[in-house]
Design a protein around this motif. Sequence first.
Motif, mmCIF file in Angstrom:
data_model
loop_
_atom_site.group_PDB
_atom_site.id
_atom_site.type_symbol
_atom_site.label_atom_id
_atom_site.label_comp_id
_atom_site.label_asym_id
_atom_site.label_seq_id
_atom_site.Cartn_x
_atom_site.Cartn_y
_atom_site.Cartn_z
ATOM 1 N N LYS B 166 28.243 -53.822 -51.528
ATOM 2 C CA LYS B 166 26.917 -53.974 -52.129
ATOM 3 C C LYS B 166 26.101 -55.008 -51.374
ATOM 4 O O LYS B 166 24.910 -54.837 -51.118
ATOM 5 C CB LYS B 166 27.053 -54.386 -53.597
ATOM 6 C CG LYS B 166 27.506 -53.248 -54.499
ATOM 7 C CD LYS B 166 27.637 -53.754 -55.917
ATOM 8 C CE LYS B 166 28.338 -52.763 -56.812
ATOM 9 N NZ LYS B 166 28.739 -53.384 -58.086
ATOM 10 N N VAL B 185 28.125 -43.358 -59.679
ATOM 11 C CA VAL B 185 28.261 -44.641 -60.365
ATOM 12 C C VAL B 185 26.862 -45.164 -60.689
ATOM 13 O O VAL B 185 26.142 -45.618 -59.797
ATOM 14 C CB VAL B 185 29.018 -45.643 -59.478
ATOM 15 C CG1 VAL B 185 29.229 -46.957 -60.235
ATOM 16 C CG2 VAL B 185 30.342 -45.047 -59.053
ATOM 17 N N MET B 186 26.461 -45.074 -61.964
ATOM 18 C CA MET B 186 25.091 -45.403 -62.331
ATOM 19 C C MET B 186 24.804 -46.899 -62.246
ATOM 20 O O MET B 186 23.673 -47.300 -61.993
ATOM 21 C CB MET B 186 24.783 -44.886 -63.739
ATOM 22 C CG MET B 186 24.741 -43.376 -63.786
ATOM 23 S SD MET B 186 23.632 -42.707 -62.530
ATOM 24 C CE MET B 186 24.453 -41.194 -62.145
ATOM 25 N N ASP B 187 25.877 -47.702 -62.421
ATOM 26 C CA ASP B 187 25.688 -49.153 -62.288
ATOM 27 C C ASP B 187 25.182 -49.507 -60.898
ATOM 28 O O ASP B 187 24.382 -50.408 -60.713
ATOM 29 C CB ASP B 187 27.010 -49.889 -62.536
ATOM 30 C CG ASP B 187 27.414 -49.776 -63.991
ATOM 31 O OD1 ASP B 187 26.539 -49.381 -64.794
ATOM 32 O OD2 ASP B 187 28.588 -50.055 -64.309
ATOM 33 N N LEU B 188 25.690 -48.775 -59.945
ATOM 34 C CA LEU B 188 25.296 -49.018 -58.557
ATOM 35 C C LEU B 188 23.812 -48.724 -58.373
ATOM 36 O O LEU B 188 23.091 -49.489 -57.726
ATOM 37 C CB LEU B 188 26.129 -48.116 -57.635
ATOM 38 C CG LEU B 188 26.123 -48.454 -56.157
ATOM 39 C CD1 LEU B 188 26.876 -49.740 -55.903
ATOM 40 C CD2 LEU B 188 26.720 -47.320 -55.347
ATOM 41 N N GLU B 190 21.579 -48.773 -60.763
ATOM 42 C CA GLU B 190 20.920 -49.823 -61.522
ATOM 43 C C GLU B 190 20.750 -51.088 -60.684
ATOM 44 O O GLU B 190 19.690 -51.691 -60.620
ATOM 45 C CB GLU B 190 21.801 -50.156 -62.739
ATOM 46 C CG GLU B 190 21.144 -51.052 -63.765
ATOM 47 C CD GLU B 190 20.554 -50.227 -64.889
ATOM 48 O OE1 GLU B 190 21.314 -49.420 -65.459
ATOM 49 O OE2 GLU B 190 19.355 -50.364 -65.166
ATOM 50 N N GLU B 191 21.836 -51.419 -59.982
ATOM 51 C CA GLU B 191 21.896 -52.678 -59.263
ATOM 52 C C GLU B 191 21.125 -52.642 -57.950
ATOM 53 O O GLU B 191 20.501 -53.617 -57.570
ATOM 54 C CB GLU B 191 23.367 -53.019 -59.001
ATOM 55 C CG GLU B 191 23.564 -54.439 -58.512
ATOM 56 C CD GLU B 191 25.026 -54.746 -58.276
ATOM 57 O OE1 GLU B 191 25.902 -54.044 -58.846
ATOM 58 O OE2 GLU B 191 25.308 -55.672 -57.511
ATOM 59 N N LYS B 214 13.597 -44.994 -66.585
ATOM 60 C CA LYS B 214 13.969 -45.486 -67.924
ATOM 61 C C LYS B 214 12.841 -45.243 -68.913
ATOM 62 O O LYS B 214 13.065 -44.827 -70.051
ATOM 63 C CB LYS B 214 14.279 -46.986 -67.868
ATOM 64 C CG LYS B 214 15.588 -47.318 -67.158
ATOM 65 C CD LYS B 214 15.833 -48.809 -67.238
ATOM 66 C CE LYS B 214 16.897 -49.250 -66.278
ATOM 67 N NZ LYS B 214 16.860 -50.699 -66.072
ATOM 68 N N ASN B 221 19.428 -48.002 -70.049
ATOM 69 C CA ASN B 221 19.796 -48.173 -68.635
ATOM 70 C C ASN B 221 19.706 -46.808 -67.938
ATOM 71 O O ASN B 221 19.348 -45.798 -68.567
ATOM 72 C CB ASN B 221 21.207 -48.756 -68.528
ATOM 73 C CG ASN B 221 22.201 -47.939 -69.355
ATOM 74 O OD1 ASN B 221 21.973 -46.742 -69.577
ATOM 75 N ND2 ASN B 221 23.233 -48.590 -69.837
ATOM 76 N N GLU B 223 22.047 -44.858 -66.853
ATOM 77 C CA GLU B 223 23.008 -43.886 -67.363
ATOM 78 C C GLU B 223 22.450 -43.123 -68.578
ATOM 79 O O GLU B 223 22.484 -41.902 -68.631
ATOM 80 C CB GLU B 223 24.289 -44.625 -67.756
ATOM 81 C CG GLU B 223 25.469 -43.699 -67.904
ATOM 82 C CD GLU B 223 26.772 -44.456 -67.755
ATOM 83 O OE1 GLU B 223 26.724 -45.698 -67.615
ATOM 84 O OE2 GLU B 223 27.816 -43.800 -67.766
#
Lengths: 415, 256, 260
Positions: B166, B185-188, B190-191, B214, B221, B223
């Motif tokens: 990252k 990977v939705m966190d990725l 997001e980040e 969003k 979030n 996701e």
Amino acid sequence: MKNNILIAALLFAAFPLLSNTLVVCPDCPVNTIAKGIALANPCDTVLVQSGTYYENNIEINKDLTLIGEGMPVVDGKEQGEIFTVENKYFYIEGFRIQNVGRSYVEDRAGIRIRKSTQFTIRNNEFDEAFFAIYLQNSSKGLIEGNHISAHSLEEANSGNAIHAWYCSYLEIANNVVKGNRDGIYLEFVDNSLIHNNLSQDNIRYGLHFMFSDDDSYYDNEFVDNGAGVAVMYSKNIVMQRNVFRDNWGAASYGLLLKDIFDSEIFHNRFNQNTVGIFMETSNRLKIQQNEFSENGWAVKMSGGNQTNILSKNNFLHNTFNLSVHSAGTDNVFSSNYWSDYAGYDLDKDGVGDVPHRPMKLFSYVVSSTPEAMVLLRSLFIDLLNFSEKVSPIFTPENVIDETPLMTPLPVFGKV
Amino acid sequence: MIEITGLHKSFGKNHVLKGVELSLVPPGLIAILGPNGSGKTTLIKSILGMVIPDRGEIEVDGASIKKAWEYRRQISYLPQIARFPENIRVRELIAMVKDLRGETEMDVSLISYFGLQPFLDKKLGNLSGGTRQKVNLVLCFMYDCPIVILDEPTAGLDPVSLVRLKKLIKTKREEGKLILITTHVMDLVEELAEEVVYLLEGNIHFRGTVAELKEKYQGRNVEESIAALLQKDGPFSLGAVASNGHAKVPETLLEN
Amino acid sequence: MFKIFKYSFFDLIRSRWTYIYAGFYFLFTLGMLMLSSDLSKVVISSMNVVLILCPLIATMFGVMYYYNSREFTELLLSQPIKRTSIFTGQFLGLATSLSVSLLVGAGIPFLMFGVFGSDQAGNFLVLLFNGVVLSFIFAAISFFIALKNEDKIKGFGLAILVWLLLAVVYDGLLLLGLSWFRDYPLEKASLIASVLNPIDLSRVMLLLKLDISALMSLTGAVYRKFLGSGVGMAISVAVLLIWTIIPTLGIRRVCLRRDF
């Protein structure tokens, strides 16, 4: 009868005493052979000393002995025949006879012998002599130790090295004949022996029989001729211990048999000929204990062959061991050794337990469609031969060796 | 920059891309999202010239990529599943790519960055999935290209490497590069992502910033937003179920 | 392209199968030479083996190599390298490694037995030339087929089918045709038919070299006249080259349209 022989012996013994020797040499008073012969009396010996004699059309009509000393050369300068003998007795030895000259209209000879009943041609050399030795209506002659060479290119304008027509009781031995049309040509020649000759590079046949019966040839070698030996329209010929090799070419044979009967072919070797033996309308031949190796076809039988026996021969690595055009009725193939025999011998008696079919399917195909030869050694053909071997359909039923040998027979003939 | 106009691609009867229009201008970090089989990988492979479009035009830096290959010098690509020749060693593979693509010295620092030194003399066939992915990352990042395309970059990575990756991606972004990422990977997203391109049924269904996503789909979030998107417009929507007819909810589920 | 060629070549030349292939030629040729002192006979036996094995092994290796090196190919495709360079390079690497196996495997025993001091040197070189050409032709054909077919089984099946057609079925049909029309003069027709098939052409070139043309009498004379002439030889070599070039061009064409 006994008296006659005695008288003959005495006469023979007396000849040297009665005869004179006449010397011919380039610087002698008698400086041509023709002159010498003209001056000689019957039963004389003409001794020709070394040198070159440009002569031709020498005619001999009396009993004479011609001896060359130091290989005198008789050169015909391509003008015509050299010695023409028409007499009962003749003896010649030690000459080099050359440049008779080719002709399309007459059969010129180096030495022509007519109507002789006792003659000897010994240890002469012939070069470009067209028909080197030409025998007509003669008998009881010995042709021995001659070396005959030519450089013929085509049949039409070349002659035979030893040519015999209507002769009998000849003995042709230890000659070397090279580069002629036929090495030895025999037409209407009976009861004769041909042995220990080497016949090589002749454009037609090494040895050629036409209408000749009761002859025998043995211990000869026939190399790289158009065909090694051709025997045609003849019977009772004995062929033994000869070597036929490298008679290789589109129309070449080791031994060509056509219309011949009651003959024996024993102990010969056939090596690297296009066809080892080619036979057509030949009957009652015994072909035994010969060795055929690396020929295109070891034995090729065309139509009309009957009652022939082919047995106890070695067939080693020929492209085709046997090709039989029409099966014939009663030819016998037995007890031969076939190098491609794949059977087994469980009872260990030296004879294979499975009969051998020497004629491959491809051999059959090629005999009916010669062009198919282009497929030689193709994978398809190997598969075809294999399937035919497993279950025969096409190859003639009676071309079969019921007692194939497991090991080759001992080697015969000349090495 | 990458300019895609009217891009169509079918594999047999399967019409994967149906006239995609997309313009990507550096700098930027764009997540390309979409359900399975929506054509993400096909789109990326089209940009790389590995898949040849049926219709449409792709331009990289103003030039069509049709029958061109030099433009790939501008792209660092991380393939989705790291498939390498099994019989060669990591060191040999890196040397080979360097031989083919040109000399670089960044591989040395990348190897230590991802802790690959112990594996340099191992054959690729014997490596774990995560280690292979690290090799994959080294091969991708050892060239300093203005365009970076990452297909599922996090697959199989351990947490340390993930953090480092990252960080690396962020650095590249700061250097002003155009970075495309596909990921599940939705966190990725997001980040990292500034923008989201959402592919659905062979078309771009949504394009906008993460904030816009969003807002439009009312998710807390990414996701949730994506889930909402799918329920509203995608294969999980009521309309899709109705039109399919037979796609009933299992009865056991209803009882619960 | 040269770099791809280099990697493919060295990848293959280190492979176990290459050693087995070369080892087979080596042992076979060495065995034949020890059993028979006659070089010409060994050349004939080697010819039988080369004419069957070179096309067959090239076909199988071609398909296998393509499918087994897909990972490598995909890696290469994402690099700034021309597509045609990748596939042409891989094909050349494959065909060259096959040829090297043949040259080393069959060549060394012949050299050990002094082929160049003998009259068989020419035949030996023709044999190797034909083996190399056949390796190239069938590697190209099978590589092309594999490239066209994503499905491994289908690709393998098709490639073997093509081999079977050219190695076996073609000759069967030729034989059928020849015996069907045997009342017509067929020398020219059979000549043309065998020149068109690379395996047949190689076989005929070798047979004529090995002087078996005598067995073919008239047909042999026609062949000999054709292949013995400068034009005929040029045509034969041209046919072999065309057989190599067409599938190679096919590889280049298909690879530009393929998706990966």
